[in-house]
Design a protein around this motif. Sequence first.
Motif, short mmCIF file in Angstrom:
data_model
loop_
_atom_site.label_atom_id
_atom_site.label_comp_id
_atom_site.label_asym_id
_atom_site.label_seq_id
_atom_site.Cartn_x
_atom_site.Cartn_y
_atom_site.Cartn_z
N VAL A 4 -14.01 8.60 -25.66
CA VAL A 4 -14.83 9.47 -26.52
C VAL A 4 -14.06 9.81 -27.78
N ASN A 5 -12.81 10.20 -27.63
CA ASN A 5 -12.00 10.56 -28.80
C ASN A 5 -11.79 9.38 -29.74
N ARG A 6 -11.77 8.18 -29.19
CA ARG A 6 -11.62 6.97 -30.01
C ARG A 6 -12.96 6.49 -30.56
N ARG A 7 -14.03 7.23 -30.26
CA ARG A 7 -15.39 6.94 -30.72
C ARG A 7 -15.88 5.57 -30.24
N GLU A 8 -15.55 5.21 -29.02
CA GLU A 8 -15.96 3.93 -28.46
C GLU A 8 -17.42 3.91 -28.04
N PHE A 9 -18.09 5.05 -28.04
CA PHE A 9 -19.49 5.13 -27.59
C PHE A 9 -20.45 5.37 -28.75
N ARG A 10 -20.10 4.93 -29.90
CA ARG A 10 -20.97 5.12 -31.07
C ARG A 10 -22.18 4.22 -30.98
N ASP A 11 -23.26 4.62 -31.66
CA ASP A 11 -24.50 3.82 -31.67
C ASP A 11 -24.30 2.50 -32.34
#
Length: 67
Positions: free
Chosen positions: A60-67
């Motif tokens: 999450v902190n690495r923004r791996e779940f972005r749209d």
Amino acid sequence: MNNPDLANANWFKSTYSSGQGACIEVAALPNTIASRDSKDPNSPILLFTRDGWQDFIGAVNRREFRD
């Protein structure tokens, strides 16, 4: 992973929650971290091992779940 007893789980929301409806609640159990949608306490609950939770937070902190 065994299904933990969540009847007496102490659910809490992050102090970073903005109150705009995109929050989760988390309960720390002896060997498991449980999370659910804060708007719907009857929503499905995701269960993580403690290591799995750390991996999830890191992603999450690495923004791996972005749209």
